[in-house]
Motif scaffolding. Structure first.
Motif, short mmCIF file in Angstrom:
data_model
loop_
_atom_site.label_atom_id
_atom_site.label_comp_id
_atom_site.label_asym_id
_atom_site.label_seq_id
_atom_site.Cartn_x
_atom_site.Cartn_y
_atom_site.Cartn_z
N TYR A 27 -2.89 -63.46 128.15
CA TYR A 27 -2.19 -63.34 126.87
C TYR A 27 -1.54 -61.97 126.71
CZ TYR A 27 -4.61 -67.58 125.34
OH TYR A 27 -5.07 -68.88 125.22
N ASN A 28 -0.38 -61.99 126.06
CA ASN A 28 0.30 -60.76 125.62
C ASN A 28 0.52 -59.77 126.75
OD1 ASN A 28 0.62 -61.32 122.75
ND2 ASN A 28 -1.60 -61.15 122.61
N MET A 29 1.03 -60.28 127.87
CA MET A 29 1.44 -59.38 128.95
C MET A 29 2.81 -58.77 128.65
SD MET A 29 -1.18 -59.38 130.91
CE MET A 29 -0.68 -58.53 132.42
N ALA A 30 3.42 -59.17 127.56
CA ALA A 30 4.65 -58.56 127.05
C ALA A 30 4.47 -58.30 125.57
CB ALA A 30 5.86 -59.46 127.29
N GLY A 31 4.84 -57.11 125.11
CA GLY A 31 4.74 -56.79 123.70
C GLY A 31 3.32 -56.50 123.23
N ASN A 32 3.16 -56.41 121.94
CA ASN A 32 1.91 -56.10 121.24
C ASN A 32 1.52 -54.64 121.44
OD1 ASN A 32 0.23 -57.11 119.29
ND2 ASN A 32 -1.30 -57.91 120.69
N VAL A 33 0.83 -54.27 122.52
CA VAL A 33 0.56 -52.86 122.79
C VAL A 33 0.85 -52.56 124.26
CG1 VAL A 33 -1.16 -52.48 120.98
CG2 VAL A 33 -1.91 -53.28 123.25
N TRP A 34 1.31 -51.36 124.51
CA TRP A 34 1.43 -50.87 125.88
C TRP A 34 0.04 -50.86 126.51
CZ3 TRP A 34 5.69 -49.92 128.67
CH2 TRP A 34 6.90 -49.72 127.99
N GLU A 35 -0.01 -51.06 127.83
CA GLU A 35 -1.30 -51.08 128.52
C GLU A 35 -1.33 -50.04 129.63
OE1 GLU A 35 -2.34 -55.05 129.69
OE2 GLU A 35 -2.01 -55.87 127.68
N TRP A 36 -2.37 -49.22 129.60
CA TRP A 36 -2.56 -48.19 130.62
C TRP A 36 -2.83 -48.82 131.98
CZ3 TRP A 36 -1.27 -43.39 129.73
CH2 TRP A 36 -1.48 -42.78 128.48
N CYS A 37 -2.29 -48.22 133.03
CA CYS A 37 -2.60 -48.59 134.41
C CYS A 37 -3.29 -47.42 135.10
CB CYS A 37 -1.33 -48.97 135.17
SG CYS A 37 -0.61 -50.54 134.65
N GLN A 38 -3.88 -47.70 136.25
CA GLN A 38 -4.61 -46.69 136.99
C GLN A 38 -3.68 -45.62 137.59
OE1 GLN A 38 -7.97 -46.44 137.32
NE2 GLN A 38 -7.66 -44.54 138.44
N ASP A 39 -2.48 -46.00 137.99
CA ASP A 39 -1.62 -45.16 138.83
C ASP A 39 -1.04 -43.95 138.10
OD1 ASP A 39 -1.83 -47.86 139.72
OD2 ASP A 39 -0.14 -47.58 141.05
#
Length: 337
Positions: free
Chosen positions: A260-272
């Motif tokens: 769910y919500n892989m676009a929009g809503n909140v930005w998501e931090w990545c490891q890199d």
């Protein structure tokens, strides 16, 4: 769109000029204290409602494989390092079906006593349109992005500062969490943050080079599939997708992998760590550079609009310093299978 959008438009860094004057790590009057959570913490460790394809712990097992990462879409930002398109292979992993919710983060804080960086600094960035006039007038604003206000007392459980709360947003994604906060949560949960390659593989949902997690049309058949800005940014949001701020973590249809919500809503931090230099040729489980000064963020947020931040596309990317916090920045976790 060949050039990068204004620095900080997506999520301003803590080093910007929007910090409130005199901000400290002390709890401002009106901000909820840790003791205020005692009663509500009971039952907070419940897993999010499992979607089709998700296991009881709210994760989805992805078998891994090869995919075409990146884009050369003319709507993209070349300066962000969205291209070139390259073949990448990722190993099997489990990923949260949803972004980490306020309920799940509350369980973590209740169990560990974790103090977020927004709490330590005493302030965080809030979208100006969510604030009463008095707070807007007194808040510092980053140069070039005046829709952000540095608000004393803004934090994960007081998203708009003193007087605000999350009582009606337990199932919304936690925000105002830094990369360091997200890493602390993931370690407590026996997980980690996704690599950028894992995140994009998951977001694509099995589609090859589609613009969005569901295809190439933003609103197929007039149906909204994500929580982004509609109207004229930053003065009028018509909220035609149903939400002016964050949406529940299971809002809208999931992608082909049940996420769910892989676009929009909140930005998501990545490891890199951030880089715009991507080696040519096939790569397996890339991890990004060994060091840097900014971490990758993916997915876009409820403040993204095509006119200035068309970064809710699957291949879009941006970055921020690991201690930065804003009202549109969260995360989800992965586990090596």
């Amino acid at each position: 769109m060949d050039d990068i959008a204004p620095e900080g438009c997506c999520s301003p860094g803590r080093g910007g000029t929007g910090a409130p004057s005199g901000g400290t790590g002390d709890r401002p009057a009106g901000a909820p204290g840790r003791a205020d959570r005692t009663e509500r913490a009971e039952g907070s460790a419940r897993s999010p409602r499992g979607p089709d394809g998700a296991d009881g712990d709210g994760t989805v097992l992805l078998p891994g494989g090869s995919f075409l990462m990146g884009t050369e879409d003319p709507e993209g930002f070349r300066a962000d390092g969205e291209g070139p398109v390259r073949e990448v292979r990722v190993s099997a992993f489990r990923i949260d079906a949803h972004a980490v919710s306020n309920r799940r983060f509350d369980a973590f804080v209740s169990a560990t006593g974790h103090v977020t960086e927004a709490e330590r600094f005493g302030w965080s960035y809030v979208f100006a349109g969510f604030l009463p006039a008095a707070l807007r007038r007194g808040a510092g604003r980053p140069e070039g992005t005046p829709w952000w206000c540095g608000v004393e007392g803004a934090r994960w459980d007081a998203p708009e500062g003193p007087g605000s709360g999350i009582e009606d947003r337990w199932d919304h994604p936690v925000a105002h969490v830094s990369w360091n906060d997200a890493r602390a949560y993931s370690r407590w949960a026996g997980a980690r943050l996704p690599t950028e390659a894992e995140w994009e593989y998951a977001a694509r949902g099995g589609l090859e080079q589609a613009r969005y997690p569901w295809g190439d049309e933003l609103t197929p058949g007039g149906e909204h599939r994500c929580n982004v800005w509609q109207g004229h940014f930053p003065t009028k949001n018509t909220a035609e997708d149903g939400y002016a701020g964050t949406a529940p973590v299971d809002a809208y249809r999931p992608n082909g992998f049940g996420l769910y919500n892989m676009a929009g809503n909140v930005w998501e931090w990545c490891q890199d760590w951030w880089t715009t230099a991507h080696p040519a040729g096939r790569r397996s489980d890339p991890r990004g550079p060994g060091a840097g000064d900014a971490k990758v963020m993916r997915g876009g947020s409820y403040l993204c609009h095509r006119s200035y931040c068309n970064r809710y596309r699957v291949a879009a990317r941006t970055r921020n310093t690991p201690d930065s916090t804003t009202g549109n920045l969260g995360f989800r976790c992965v586990r090596t299978a």
